[in-house]
Each structure stands twice: as C-alpha cells, then as structure tokens.
Design a protein around this motif. Structure first.
Motif, PDB file in Angstrom:
ATOM      1  N   MET B   1       0.845  -1.198   0.000  1.00 44.05           N
ATOM      2  CA  MET B   1       0.000   0.000   0.000  1.00 44.05           C
ATOM      3  C   MET B   1       0.872   1.236   0.000  1.00 44.05           C
ATOM      4  N   GLU B   6       4.203  12.212   4.125  1.00 41.64           N
ATOM      5  CA  GLU B   6       4.107  12.745   5.478  1.00 41.64           C
ATOM      6  C   GLU B   6       2.971  12.058   6.178  1.00 41.64           C
ATOM      7  N   ARG B   7       3.222  11.622   7.408  1.00 49.70           N
ATOM      8  CA  ARG B   7       2.197  10.901   8.129  1.00 49.70           C
ATOM      9  C   ARG B   7       1.484  11.854   9.045  1.00 49.70           C
ATOM     10  N   CYS B   8       0.716  11.237   9.946  1.00 46.81           N
ATOM     11  CA  CYS B   8      -0.038  12.014  10.905  1.00 46.81           C
ATOM     12  C   CYS B   8       0.861  13.101  11.464  1.00 46.81           C
ATOM     13  N   ASP B   9       0.425  14.336  11.349  1.00 44.17           N
ATOM     14  CA  ASP B   9       1.171  15.450  11.898  1.00 44.17           C
ATOM     15  C   ASP B   9       2.586  15.541  11.346  1.00 44.17           C
ATOM     16  N   PHE B  16       9.761   8.548  12.067  1.00 41.81           N
ATOM     17  CA  PHE B  16       8.869   7.462  12.404  1.00 41.81           C
ATOM     18  C   PHE B  16       9.677   6.245  12.866  1.00 41.81           C
ATOM     19  N   LEU B  19      10.980   6.864  16.235  1.00 40.41           N
ATOM     20  CA  LEU B  19       9.919   6.726  17.218  1.00 40.41           C
ATOM     21  C   LEU B  19       9.715   5.255  17.548  1.00 40.41           C
ATOM     22  N   ALA B 140      -3.045  14.339  16.857  1.00 35.30           N
ATOM     23  CA  ALA B 140      -1.892  13.546  17.291  1.00 35.30           C
ATOM     24  C   ALA B 140      -0.983  14.306  18.244  1.00 35.30           C
TER      25      ALA B 140
END
Lengths: 417, 447
Positions: B1, B6-9, B16, B19, B140
C-alpha cells in the motif's frame, strides 16, 4: 478498607472520574438530560455494576435523553466518525483519529479500518432529544465513495449492515476476549491511584507504546475481566498491593525513576478535590450559584457550573478528553489564589477555626486539632517544639490563623504523597 | 500500500523509525519532561537584519474579523460584495482602509499590512489553532501557542513578570486550546489577568494581612515543608515551588504589581486608548511589556459577525458600542504610544483573527467564515511599515499575489523574536519535533 470502598465519597469521586471520561459537560442536550445521565452513572457506581454492563448500555441506548441516561452518549458527536473516535478513546484507550486521513503512523489502523469502525455509528438519529436507530445511513470510503460495512478494529470480518449495528459493537467491545477494553480501564484506574498510567498517555494504547510493566497490566486486566469488571475489586487489588503502599521517599539510586514504580509519585489532587479538602478542613463549604444543594465540588453534575474557585484550581472542562491531566504543581494563578485568594483566606475567620480557638484549653490541644484536620496526623515532637510556644503567646488567634493558612498551603496538604 | 510521504502530523519516515526504535526503551512515554533544545543556529541572510524584537503584543480579534469591512476594502465590487462602509485614504499613497479606521489610517507608515493571508480551516477552533500555533491542527500532537514558545525560550529567566500574559485570558477560538502551552509543561501557559484588566485577582494581600504577617505565613510554610521533607526531586514539587516563588516575587514587587494596574495612567491616556475592553487591554499590554513581559495577547471577542455588519461594527447605536471604533482607537493609540516611548522598534505588534469572512454578504447582512482570504497587520519590532504585502482579487475571495500561510506568519513572528523556528524540542512522548514544521520568513517585512 471496606468502609472506604462502601462510602458515598468513593461513589462521588468515581462518578466524577467516569463523568470526566464520558464528557458529561451539561452542554450537550438539556439540563435535565445531563442530570438523568449523571444520576444513572452514580447509581451504577454506587451499585458497583460491571464496566462492561455500563459500556453496553452507553453504546446501545435508545430513547429520550431526558429519561434514558446513557442515551446521552450518542450526543457526544453527530458525525459517526467523531463519535467513533470518542468511543475508541473511552472504551479502548485507542486513538484512531490519525487514520481518518491516512494510515496511522504509529499504530496498525488504515483509513478503511477507521471508516468501517465509524460505520457502527452511521445510523444513529437524534431528533428532539430522542436517540433512535434509522434503517439507513452509511459511512463512505473517502476514496471510492462506496458505503462501507461496519467492522470492529483489528477484526477481519465485517458484520451485517442491517439492524442496530451498535449491538454487535457493544458485544465485541465488552467481550472478555477483547483485551483492549479491560486494559484501557485498568490503566486509567492505575493512573488515578498511582499518578501515572502503566501506559502513557492513557488514551494511546498501541503495540508501539508498550506498558512499563506489561505483565502487571495483563494480570490486572485479566482479573478485572474475569471477575465481572467491578471497579471496587480492582481498586482493592491495587491499593492493597505493596507497590501502592511504597513510600514516596526515594533513595539515591532510584531518585530519578519516573515510571518504574520504585517509589510512589506525588500527586496533585484535582482542583475539585482540593477545593473540597479546603472546605472540609475549614468547615466552610463552597456554595455553587446554580446548584445550591450540592455540598461538594466532586458532586457537581456538569462542568459548566460557574465557580471562580474552580476556574483557578482547575477542573475537567469535559469538552475534550481530560486524559492529559492539568498542570503538575498547579500554575501561577493557583499559587497566587491559594496565597492571597478567598478560597483559603475567606475561611479562616469562620467555620472551624474560631470554634477551635475558643474550645481548646491548651496550645498543644489547638495544635493537635490543626494538624489532624489538615495533614491527618498529630505533630511530631520537633513540630510541637516549634509551634507550641508561638501558640501560647499573645495574639494566639492570629498565630493560629497563620499556621492554619500555612498548613492549607503546605506541600503535605496539597499533595497526595 | 502506498503511504503518504508525510504521516499524521507530518512525522517523516525517518522520525517514524526513530519513534519505533525508542519504544522498547519506554521512551515513547516520558512523563516527566525533558525538553532538549538544540541551540538555534542564527538565521543568516544577506544584509544585516534589525535586532530581534524584545517583546510582542498580539491583538487577537476572536471570531474572525471581516477583511472586506476593515483592512481590505473593495469599493469597486458589486453591492452584494462591497462593504456597507466607505473607504478612506491613509498616509501611504494608494492604500485605503475602511472609513471607521481613521486613526489607524494615520499610522499606516508603521504598518506592514498583509492582505493575502490564506488557509482552508473554516472552524473557529481549527483556524485559531493554525494561526496561533503555526501548525495545522492535528489530534496527534497538541502544539504550543506562539506565546508559550516565547515563554519557553525564556525559561531560564527569573524576571518577575510572567513572560506570557493573556488579557483577559487564553480562551480563544470557541473551546480551543489554541493559546495554551500544548505539549509544553503547564508553566508555559499564559498568566490570565482576569475579566477586569487593571485589577488582577489575588495579586494583593488579603484584607487585614500586612506584609509582615504575610512574611510570617511564608516562613511558617517553609518550616512546614521542611518538616514534611517531601522529595525535592519530584517534578510536581519543583513546579509547585517555582510557582510559589514566582507568586511571591510578584506580590513583593511593587513595580510588578503596579504594571498590572492602570491607576497610574492619566485619564487622558485612558481616553485615548478608549475605555473599551480592547482599549483597556492594549494599555495594560503596553504597561506589561514595559515592565518586562515578553508576549502579551489581548483577546477581543465578538468578531464573528454573521449578521448586521452595517449596524454592529460602527458606533451606530451609541458611542463606544461598535467594534471598529474601539479597535481603531486602541490599536492606533497603542502604536503611537509605543512609538512615543521609544518602544515600537523593540515591540512587534500583531493584529489578526482566525480567518476572513465571505465576500458575499449573507441574507442577514453579515458575512460567514472565509479562511481563503484574510488580513494581518504587523507593526514595530523592526518591521518595515508603510507597505501592503499581497493582494486579493476584486471580490476579496482569494489571494492573487503573494499568498501568505499561517506557517509563514508564525515563522516570521518567531524569527523576529530571535527564536529559530527550526529548533528541535522533544515532546513528552519522546518524539523530536521542530518548533515549526514549515514556513518561510516573509522577506518583505524587512525589505
């Protein structure tokens, strides 16, 4: 222990906590609806009804919100997606919001997961203060515009779209096989009692944000689910543990520990609890303009009752989640208020203190009374030596008022240690 | 997919991974806060920019001021768009403002007027958060307001006055927390002066309590705390002690207390600012800046003009009733007063709200929310006045020149305050984020 767990104060406090969780603000729906909702909640907390039972009622209630307390849950949001986000946060301790627009960066949820979860709430109608279920209403895939069948988080199979979809959701949510439900609740109760959740933030349970003590969380959650989801049994299990009873005094080796439970953390009481503590110690209760019958701040139904004291000391607005707690250690406005404001100073010349001064034979007796009513212990020998001579001299009333003020501002009084 | 870059916020892939990698160490759930700032690299550019502003006064027109009826009039537009008010020339050739801003028009040489502020968040809460934090709001991460960032940047200062003050408080954008500290510790929230500017609650000793007696109480309190001997390492204890120290510094400083009071101001000065809430607030803001505060927000509610603009904005019912005359008086007087006191060069004054309003007047003679076009007026703090930056089309619908985003504005504000917006901070969950993710300094401000 049994006396405390059975006390009306326990019921008041946990009703307030759960009303914070459920965002019973008094702003959504009528005043009567909030009162009904609050009364329903308090009744169940008093009866120690299982949290699974409450969740099922909240998720599936129908009828006029004036008469059916849990029906107000559906008024949290009109958009099924918003309501789904609330439900995920409240019952599963899970933030799904990111997945509204794109795959969640730190969790497993996709946009499809999100919208299929929201589809459980697609058919709720709210007309004239009555919650009903319609035969139509869909949540669409934002890409294709296709209606999506409801599917619970992490499940592979969608459920039938017909009938009240919420029944299946309530079943799935509270199924003992769904660990998130018990984990989320246990973690919140742990945080209330110990000052920090085993998972932080408490609404962000996910594999990439593990508990500090995963086995402990699992065990407590299993017990909680296995014994009917009863709050009191859970609280009893935690507070009788050695962990809960640890001292807050660190040793050099563990002074920097802020999460591993090597020693107890100090907790600042909620502003409402602090106000009640001051009222109780001074014997002067707070009166709330629009709820004259309410004797304590923890008993307030909504969060809108005007109260200058609570505006400063703090309370959950119940507009959005209060899981992220207030300022540790209060704020500048709170310090100024406790030093100079009426909440303390307006209670020194009436209520308990003038009575104690009049009825105490000796300085020692007065000192004992002051200590017992504030820090719940008699003064130590050193403290006695420091204060008794001052209380024996001239100006006893002023000295007693100043010491009482100091006790009400003291760390020992304003922190749960 | 495929997933978005850019992800959430706006967590980028590398962050990422970081994190994820920190999670097993439990670092994603830091509770006690360690904010690790990497020291900002000074912005380098061509020429020598003026010295950073020392302070900022933000006038927040809560609800969303109509650009068409204030700072971006379109006198030639059709009647369904055109403001019910005439426009007037200013001291800068070619620049016109609404007729109800005559005093402001005379200060135009101090003002850099951005007419091309644009975004797409048409709700009060989201719009306010975007403007006041410089971040597109996201569930977020709760980003701190610009005032909180300035206060945080000052965190080692022991100045008596709180660095970030809100008049009357930080309630903006409906129920939004746009003006609050977000993920920064609560100590960086604004200190609210209360609904009655000029008499701040609890700043003075209670009736009948002398300074001697207050000292005695404080000494008793210190002894009680020493007896109880609670661990000093605890963050809550340290915070609480810091707040008490700050409170006592305020109580003990006649200068600081005087800064919160308007008693020393001449009636003529008070009249010049206007006796409105906004006028009183602006005068108080000037006093607080003068006394050393770094960021003062003055909130003026009531700009959500969905109806009756022709009646509600001017003084049509009785003198002092309208939003525009009180704004005009307060804002123009603030600029002249700061200028006369030699404070304008070091004080950035920002006037804005969360969005503009619909170009077409609605059936009730009002305008609805319109984030695609709005204005910001900047003055002082080294900003070159007497200019208009950007322009909207003939109907005031969209920028046709030099669009400015809330990120650009926030970036420019922090930069002007001597703060590098690219400074990295660590959130309570251990995530490194920059003060601002994106934005570009609005060059024209210094040009």
């Amino acid at each position: 222990m049994d006396r405390l767990l059975g006390s009306p104060e326990f019921t008041d406090l946990w009703t307030m906590r759960l009303a914070d969780l459920l965002l019973i603000s008094g702003k959504r729906g009528s005043e009567r609806a909030s009162a009904t909702y609050h009364e329903w909640l308090r009744g169940h907390v008093a009866a120690d009804t299982g949290w699974d039972h409450l969740a099922r009622e909240l998720l599936t209630a129908e009828g006029p919100v004036q008469d059916v307390g849990p029906a107000s849950f559906a008024l949290l949001a009109n958009d099924p997606r918003d309501l789904a986000e609330h439900a995920a946060s409240i019952f599963l301790g899970t933030r799904i919001g990111c997945a509204r627009c794109h795959a969640h960066p730190a969790d497993r949820w996709t946009r499809t997961d999100y919208h299929q979860f929201a589809a459980f709430f697609a058919r709720i109608q709210r007309d004239n203060g009555r919650v009903t279920i319609a035969s139509r209403g869909e949540v669409e895939d934002p890409h294709s515009g296709r209606a999506l069948p409801p599917r619970a988080l992490g499940e592979r199979v969608s459920i039938a779209s017909e009938g009240d979809r919420r029944l299946a959701l309530a079943q799935w949510t509270t199924d003992p096989a769904n660990p998130r439900f018990a984990h989320a609740f246990v973690n919140r109760v742990w945080k209330h009692l110990l000052g920090r959740g085993l998972v932080e933030p408490v609404d962000d349970l996910r594999p990439t944000n593990p508990a500090t003590h995963p086995e402990l969380l699992d065990m407590l959650a299993r017990d909680f689910a296995g014994n009917g989801f009863h709050l009191r049994a859970l609280v009893r299990a935690i507070v009788t543990s050695e962990t809960y009873q640890r001292t807050s005094r660190p040793i050099p080796a563990n002074a920097r520990d802020d999460r591993l439970l090597s020693h107890a953390f100090l907790k600042s009481p909620d502003g409402r609890v602090l106000l009640d503590m001051i009222s109780q110690a001074t014997g002067v209760r707070e009166t709330f303009a629009d709820q004259p019958d309410v004797a304590a701040a923890v008993q307030l139904v909504g969060s809108q009752t005007p109260s200058p004291a609570l505006d400063i000391l703090g309370r959950c607005s119940r507009e959005t989640s209060c899981d992220a707690t207030a300022i540790a250690g209060g704020g500048l406005a709170q310090s100024l208020h406790l030093i100079n404001g009426s909440t303390v100073n307006g209670r020194l010349q009436r209520g308990n203190l003038p009575r104690w001064i009049a009825s105490s034979g000796s300085a020692g007796e007065l000192l004992d009374t002051l200590y017992l009513h504030t820090v719940s212990r008699p003064p130590s020998a050193a403290e006695r030596a420091a204060w008794e001579p001052r209380l024996s001299g001239a100006n006893r009333a002023d000295i007693a008022a100043d010491l009482f003020w100091a006790l009400l501002n003291a760390r020992e009084f304003t922190f749960n240690h | 997919m495929p997933h978005p870059p850019e992800r959430c916020d706006g967590i980028r892939r590398r962050e990422f991974l970081r994190l994820g990698a920190l999670a097993p160490l439990g670092l994603t759930c830091a509770d006690l806060f360690r904010l690790q700032a990497q020291s900002p690299a000074p912005a380098t550019g061509s020429g020598k920019p003026p010295a950073p502003a020392r302070a900022c006064i933000l006038l927040w027109l809560d609800g969303g001021p109509s650009h068409l009826d204030t700072f971006d009039p379109k006198p030639d537009a059709p009647v369904e768009v055109r403001s019910p008010f005439k426009s007037i020339p200013t001291t800068v050739a070619g620049v016109h403002l609404c007729e109800h801003l005559p005093r402001t028009a005379r200060q135009m040489s101090h003002i850099a007027l951005i007419r091309s502020l644009t975004h797409e968040l048409g709700n009060h809460d989201t719009g306010s958060r975007f403007l006041l934090t410089g971040h597109r709001p996201t569930p977020a991460l709760d980003h701190p307001s610009l005032g909180s960032v300035v206060a945080w940047h000052q965190r080692r200062s022991t100045h008596v006055l709180p660095p970030y003050i809100a008049i009357p408080g930080d309630a903006v954008g409906g129920q939004s927390n746009a003006a609050r500290a977000g993920f920064l510790p609560g100590a960086f929230n604004a200190f609210g002066t209360g609904a009655n500017p000029g008499s701040v609650p609890d700043l003075h000793l209670p009736e009948g309590i002398t300074f001697e007696r207050s000292d005695q109480r404080r000494e008793m309190l210190a002894r009680l705390d020493a007896f109880a001997d609670l661990p000093e390492t605890d963050l809550a204890v340290r915070n609480r002690d810091a707040f008490y120290d700050q409170a006592y510094r305020l109580i003990a400083s006649p200068e600081a207390r005087a800064a919160f009071s308007l008693d020393a101001e001449k009636p003529a000065t008070r009249d010049a600012y206007g006796r409105s809430r906004l006028g009183t607030g602006c005068l108080l803001a000037r006093r607080l800046i003068e006394a050393g505060s770094r960021f003062v927000t003055v909130v003026d509610h009531g700009w959500d003009t969905h109806q009756q603009i022709a009646r509600e904005l001017p003084d049509s019912r009785f003198p002092g009733s309208g939003k525009l005359p009180s704004l005009d008086r307060a804002y123009a007087t603030l600029l002249t007063d700061l200028h006369d006191r030699g404070l304008l060069d070091s004080t950035l004054v920002v006037l804005m709200g969360e969005f503009g309003r619909t170009p077409k007047l609605n059936a009730l003679g009002g305008r609805d929310h319109w984030p695609r076009a709005g204005f910001v007026a900047l003055a002082g703090g080294g900003v070159r006045g007497g200019q208009v930056i950007g322009a909207t089309n003939g109907f005031g619908e969209v920028p046709v020149d030099r669009p400015v985003s809330p990120e650009d504005l926030a970036w420019s504000l922090l930069t002007r305050m001597g703060i590098n917006p690219a400074t990295e901070v660590t959130t309570p969950t251990g995530r490194p984020v920059r003060l601002l993710n994106q934005g570009t300094f609005i060059r024209e401000l210094l040009g």
